[in-house]
Write a protein that holds these residues in place. Structure first.
Motif, PDB file in Angstrom:
ATOM      1  N   LEU A   1      46.379  30.100  92.121  1.00  0.00           N
ATOM      2  CA  LEU A   1      46.791  28.540  92.053  1.00  0.00           C
ATOM      3  C   LEU A   1      48.009  28.342  91.185  1.00  0.00           C
ATOM      4  O   LEU A   1      48.694  27.423  91.806  1.00  0.00           O
ATOM      5  CB  LEU A   1      45.493  27.951  91.229  1.00  0.00           C
ATOM      6  CG  LEU A   1      45.446  26.432  91.094  1.00  0.00           C
ATOM      7  CD1 LEU A   1      45.552  25.748  92.424  1.00  0.00           C
ATOM      8  CD2 LEU A   1      44.328  25.887  90.204  1.00  0.00           C
ATOM      9  N   ASN A   2      47.997  29.236  90.180  1.00  0.00           N
ATOM     10  CA  ASN A   2      49.533  28.883  89.457  1.00  0.00           C
ATOM     11  C   ASN A   2      50.623  29.228  90.502  1.00  0.00           C
ATOM     12  O   ASN A   2      51.769  28.518  90.429  1.00  0.00           O
ATOM     13  CB  ASN A   2      49.768  30.027  88.319  1.00  0.00           C
ATOM     14  CG  ASN A   2      48.615  29.347  87.270  1.00  0.00           C
ATOM     15  OD1 ASN A   2      48.191  28.090  87.010  1.00  0.00           O
ATOM     16  ND2 ASN A   2      48.309  30.337  86.321  1.00  0.00           N
ATOM     17  N   ASN A   3      50.660  30.160  91.187  1.00  0.00           N
ATOM     18  CA  ASN A   3      51.570  30.756  92.132  1.00  0.00           C
ATOM     19  C   ASN A   3      51.929  29.613  93.270  1.00  0.00           C
ATOM     20  O   ASN A   3      52.967  29.414  93.799  1.00  0.00           O
ATOM     21  CB  ASN A   3      51.391  31.974  92.687  1.00  0.00           C
ATOM     22  CG  ASN A   3      51.624  33.160  92.038  1.00  0.00           C
ATOM     23  OD1 ASN A   3      52.244  33.204  90.865  1.00  0.00           O
ATOM     24  ND2 ASN A   3      50.817  34.187  92.164  1.00  0.00           N
ATOM     25  N   ALA A   4      50.810  28.957  93.658  1.00  0.00           N
ATOM     26  CA  ALA A   4      50.770  27.888  94.822  1.00  0.00           C
ATOM     27  C   ALA A   4      51.323  26.682  94.116  1.00  0.00           C
ATOM     28  O   ALA A   4      52.137  25.937  94.883  1.00  0.00           O
ATOM     29  CB  ALA A   4      49.374  27.814  95.095  1.00  0.00           C
ATOM     30  N   GLU A   5      51.174  26.431  92.929  1.00  0.00           N
ATOM     31  CA  GLU A   5      51.911  25.234  92.322  1.00  0.00           C
ATOM     32  C   GLU A   5      53.350  25.438  92.185  1.00  0.00           C
ATOM     33  O   GLU A   5      54.245  24.611  92.158  1.00  0.00           O
ATOM     34  CB  GLU A   5      51.133  25.121  90.990  1.00  0.00           C
ATOM     35  CG  GLU A   5      49.651  24.352  90.966  1.00  0.00           C
ATOM     36  CD  GLU A   5      49.000  24.311  89.468  1.00  0.00           C
ATOM     37  OE1 GLU A   5      48.020  23.826  89.493  1.00  0.00           O
ATOM     38  OE2 GLU A   5      49.661  24.891  88.600  1.00  0.00           O
ATOM     39  N   LYS A   6      53.688  26.407  91.650  1.00  0.00           N
ATOM     40  CA  LYS A   6      55.069  27.149  91.718  1.00  0.00           C
ATOM     41  C   LYS A   6      55.849  26.768  93.075  1.00  0.00           C
ATOM     42  O   LYS A   6      56.985  26.433  93.127  1.00  0.00           O
ATOM     43  CB  LYS A   6      55.401  28.392  91.060  1.00  0.00           C
ATOM     44  CG  LYS A   6      54.782  28.476  89.536  1.00  0.00           C
ATOM     45  CD  LYS A   6      55.058  29.978  89.346  1.00  0.00           C
ATOM     46  CE  LYS A   6      54.408  30.161  87.683  1.00  0.00           C
ATOM     47  NZ  LYS A   6      54.608  31.616  87.074  1.00  0.00           N
ATOM     48  N   GLU A   7      55.374  27.317  93.872  1.00  0.00           N
ATOM     49  CA  GLU A   7      55.906  27.282  95.305  1.00  0.00           C
ATOM     50  C   GLU A   7      55.980  25.816  95.671  1.00  0.00           C
ATOM     51  O   GLU A   7      56.982  25.479  96.304  1.00  0.00           O
ATOM     52  CB  GLU A   7      54.962  28.092  96.243  1.00  0.00           C
ATOM     53  CG  GLU A   7      55.159  29.680  96.213  1.00  0.00           C
ATOM     54  CD  GLU A   7      54.237  30.522  96.990  1.00  0.00           C
ATOM     55  OE1 GLU A   7      53.680  29.870  97.972  1.00  0.00           O
ATOM     56  OE2 GLU A   7      54.083  31.673  96.811  1.00  0.00           O
ATOM     57  N   LEU A   8      54.900  24.990  95.480  1.00  0.00           N
ATOM     58  CA  LEU A   8      54.887  23.827  95.878  1.00  0.00           C
ATOM     59  C   LEU A   8      56.085  22.862  95.072  1.00  0.00           C
ATOM     60  O   LEU A   8      56.856  22.055  95.775  1.00  0.00           O
ATOM     61  CB  LEU A   8      53.630  22.987  95.380  1.00  0.00           C
ATOM     62  CG  LEU A   8      53.409  21.480  95.886  1.00  0.00           C
ATOM     63  CD1 LEU A   8      53.575  21.328  97.320  1.00  0.00           C
ATOM     64  CD2 LEU A   8      51.890  21.149  95.513  1.00  0.00           C
TER      65      LEU A   8
END
Length: 745
Positions: free
Chosen positions: A729-736
């Protein structure tokens, strides 16, 4: 300015010097200068020179410390003033008083840089050699211009005179060698001139067989350096005839053999001789139809106790008389000459041994080992015991290799400091019609070059590498130190050898050439008998894997190389489950493997499925029918004694295995772990030895009285799942966030 400068190096020749000088002084051509260079004589030679100089002002006397005749001639060249240069050795003489006049007038009249005649060879008994006793190039039957490319000879330079300006313009002088300086000078001079003028009458008398050369290290070194110079010049200028003649003269000549034998103690000499022969151009010899096998000179090197070849080539031989000659020819004609060729006759009942003896009689590098028939692995192991090279390669006696195979492999080792070099293999079907058969096509596909260049060794390379040993070069000391040998009596022996060797490799070099030629035939070398004894030959792979696993275990390499072991196990299981004909026997072999494998270390998923009777969940085994009566329970073995079935305890590695009524409990022991790590037990607290609890990943470890119990914890599993989801989830937020920033920008 004189018409001719006669240059005479002088060293300890008081017996013959007057005869030499008289032949020069009495020449009808009077306009000459006589340059005598005393090369540190310790007899009366210098006094004789001074005596002649007092009577004849044409003499110029130079003195120097002993440096050799080449250096003396060069010093004479440095001060010469004549139109032409003549060279005279101080123990020889001119055959006629008109010799120099004839040579000079002819050279001027024909407008040539070089002019010369025939040689007379004077024997100690006062008679002359007949022309038929000498090489034909020493005499000219007719007068005329001669193209050097048609002449191609390297001896007898002193029977010619040379235009001094021509020598200077082409920077031609003698190499500073103690011996063998004349031929390089002569070839270079003739190459520059391209042609010369020949007269039929003798122009020089050479005194033969009266003195013995005392060989020392420098003289022998210089002799072979001079030979190298000559060969290089021939190769560069297309003098194939002369190239092959020089090779044959050196290879078989007793004079050169004695030069080596007298100073065989010298490492420098042995290396220089090996270097000279290693640089021989096989293509030139082949074009001239010259046999390139090595004889007397190289034999002197090989027989020395300190000799150590660069590469040992092991050739197992069994009933291959039809193919053996081609195989051996390809090895003895390698461009890398510093080889020992170990041919292991594995009890051949045909004519193979006779062929080996014929080749060994011609090439001193070939060693024959005779033994009872034991198979391919047995023969290779016997060869390894006798091998002395820095590196070792294998060639099956029905195959052959390309001429530059071991030169290329050795250079790759030397330049890249690697433990193994590998190259491609051509697959050749004995029956041309079967060249497109499925088996041949599969072999070609397997041996296609998939990797090139230098690579750090990793398990990913294993799938792209071949496991055959005959297209590789190995470090012999590593094989012997780590006791890596071939399993005797088993097929697929290369698999085991390679798997053991690879764990000691840091770097591997892959050549981009197909240097090996593999002859695919039904009755291939030493395999037929084993196949007949093992009709279900794929089962052998289980035994091979067992040997590999136990070798890793003995060398404490299980954990470090668990990925490679698991990879090899997958390949083994695939062969046993898919390709083996007898599925029942294959499953029994798998069960035997399961008893020795610690799958907690390997963590092999396919083995886990098999042990839990879920073979059909393996993708490649879904459609295979297995005998239903076979159920996997590695702990159920009818051969275990009754007492052991009730209770037994033993240590295996870092585990304590307790058997109670046939049920095995395998536990990690802190005591055994500490013992393997060499950690003193006193460094751990008493409380820790009695009881401790530790979480790791998704397991809970409880230690009671030094025995370690391992449990899966549902709570820890869920916590690990939550951590993974949060991380994603943290990685997805960073990519977003990054994507929004790019859009806004």
């Amino acid at each position: 300015m004189s018409k001719v400068s006669v240059i005479i190096p002088v060293y300890n020749v008081e017996t013959y010097l007057r005869e030499c000088l008289d032949s020069v002084v009495n020449q009808t051509l009077k306009d000459i200068e006589i340059i005598c260079v005393d090369d540190g004589s310790t007899d009366n030679s210098l006094s004789i020179l001074q005596e002649y100089a007092q009577k004849d002002d044409r003499f110029i006397i130079l003195e120097q410390k002993n440096q050799g005749s080449g250096a003396a001639r060069n010093r004479g060249l440095g001060i010469a003033k004549g139109d032409f240069i003549a060279f005279m050795d101080s123990d020889d003489f001119y055959p006629s008083a008109t010799t120099l006049e004839t040579l000079y007038n002819t050279a001027k009249d024909k407008d040539v840089a070089i002019c010369g005649g025939s040689v007379k060879k004077y024997k100690p008994d006062g008679t002359y050699m007949q022309p038929s006793e000498m090489e034909c190039e020493y005499t000219f039957e007719t007068e005329g211009y001669v193209d050097y490319k048609d002449y191609q000879f390297d001896y007898g330079y002193w029977r010619f005179i040379y235009n001094r300006k021509f020598l200077g313009d082409n920077n031609i002088e003698f190499p500073n060698y103690r011996r063998q300086q004349d031929p390089p000078f002569f070839i270079k001079t003739m190459t520059a001139a391209k042609k010369f003028y020949a007269i039929s009458e003798p122009t020089y008398t050479y005194r033969v067989s009266y003195k013995t050369v005392v060989w020392d290290e420098q003289k022998t070194l210089d002799t072979f350096k001079g030979i190298e110079d000559c060969l290089k010049q021939c190769e560069q200028n297309g003098f194939g005839v002369l190239y092959s003649n020089i090779f044959q003269r050196v290879n078989t000549g007793n004079w050169f053999a004695k030069a080596v034998k007298d100073v065989i103690w010298s490492d420098k000499v042995r290396k220089q001789v090996i270097k000279t022969f290693s640089n021989i151009n096989q293509d030139i010899l082949a074009e001239q139809g010259v046999d390139s096998t090595l004889h007397e000179v190289y034999k002197s090197i090989i027989e020395h106790p300190k000799y150590k070849p660069v590469v040992s080539v092991i050739v197992p031989v069994y009933n291959v008389e039809k193919y053996l000659g081609k195989c051996l020819d390809s090895i003895v004609n390698q461009t890398l000459k510093d080889l020992e060729i170990i041919c292991v006759n594995d009890g051949s009942p045909d004519g193979s041994l006779k062929i080996l003896k014929e080749y060994a009689a011609k090439d001193c590098r070939i060693k024959i080992i005779n033994k009872k028939n034991g198979g391919l692995s047995s023969a290779r192991n016997a060869g390894l015991k006798h091998a002395t090279g820095d590196y070792v390669g294998f060639v099956d006696s029905d195959d052959w290799i390309e001429p530059k195979t071991y030169e290329a492999a050795y250079l790759a080792v030397k330049n890249n400091n690697v433990e193994m070099v590998s190259w491609g293999a051509n697959i050749v079907a004995e029956d041309g019609d079967s060249q497109t058969s499925e088996m041949v096509i599969d072999s070609k596909r397997y041996h296609e070059i998939k990797l090139t260049g230098l690579h750090d060794w990793s398990y990913e390379l294993y799938n792209k590498s071949t496991v055959t040993v005959w297209n590789k070069l190995f470090k012999l000391s590593l094989i012997k130190d780590k006791k890596i040998y071939f399993p005797e009596g088993l097929l697929h022996e290369d698999n085991e050898f390679i798997a053991k060797y690879l764990i000691y490799c840091k770097k591997v070099c892959y050549l981009d050439k197909y240097y090996y030629n593999y002859l695919q035939r039904k009755d291939s070398i030493m395999g037929k008998e084993i196949v007949e004894k093992n009709p279900n030959k794929k089962i052998v792979l289980a035994k091979i894997y067992k040997n590999i696993y136990l070798y890793y275990k003995r060398n404490n390499a299980l954990y470090e190389h668990r990925q490679l072991l698991s990879l090899i196990l997958d390949k083994t299981l695939w062969h046993l489950l898919v390709l083996a004909e007898d599925k029942s026997s294959s499953l029994k072999e798998i069960r035997k493997l399961a008893k020795i494998i610690d799958n907690n270390i390997l963590n092999n998923h396919n083995l886990f499925l098999i042990l839990n009777n879920k073979i059909n969940e393996i993708p490649y085994a879904k459609d295979i029918k297995f005998p239903e009566q076979i159920r996997f329970n590695p702990d159920n073995d009818k051969y275990i004694p009754f007492v052991q079935k009730v209770f037994s305890s033993k240590n295996i590695g870092i585990h304590k295995v307790i058997c109670i009524f046939g049920i095995k409990i395998k536990l990690k022991s802190k005591k055994l772990i500490r013992r393997q790590q060499g950690v003193p037990e006193m460094e751990y607290s008493f409380a820790e030895r009695i009881f401790s609890v530790k979480n790791s990943d998704v397991r809970k470890f409880i230690t009671i009285l030094g025995v370690k119990f391992k449990f899966k914890s549902q709570k820890l599993i869920q916590r690990e799942q939550i951590n993974n989801l949060e991380h994603r989830l943290n990685n997805a937020e960073k990519e977003l966030k990054l994507l929004r920033e790019k859009i806004n920008a």
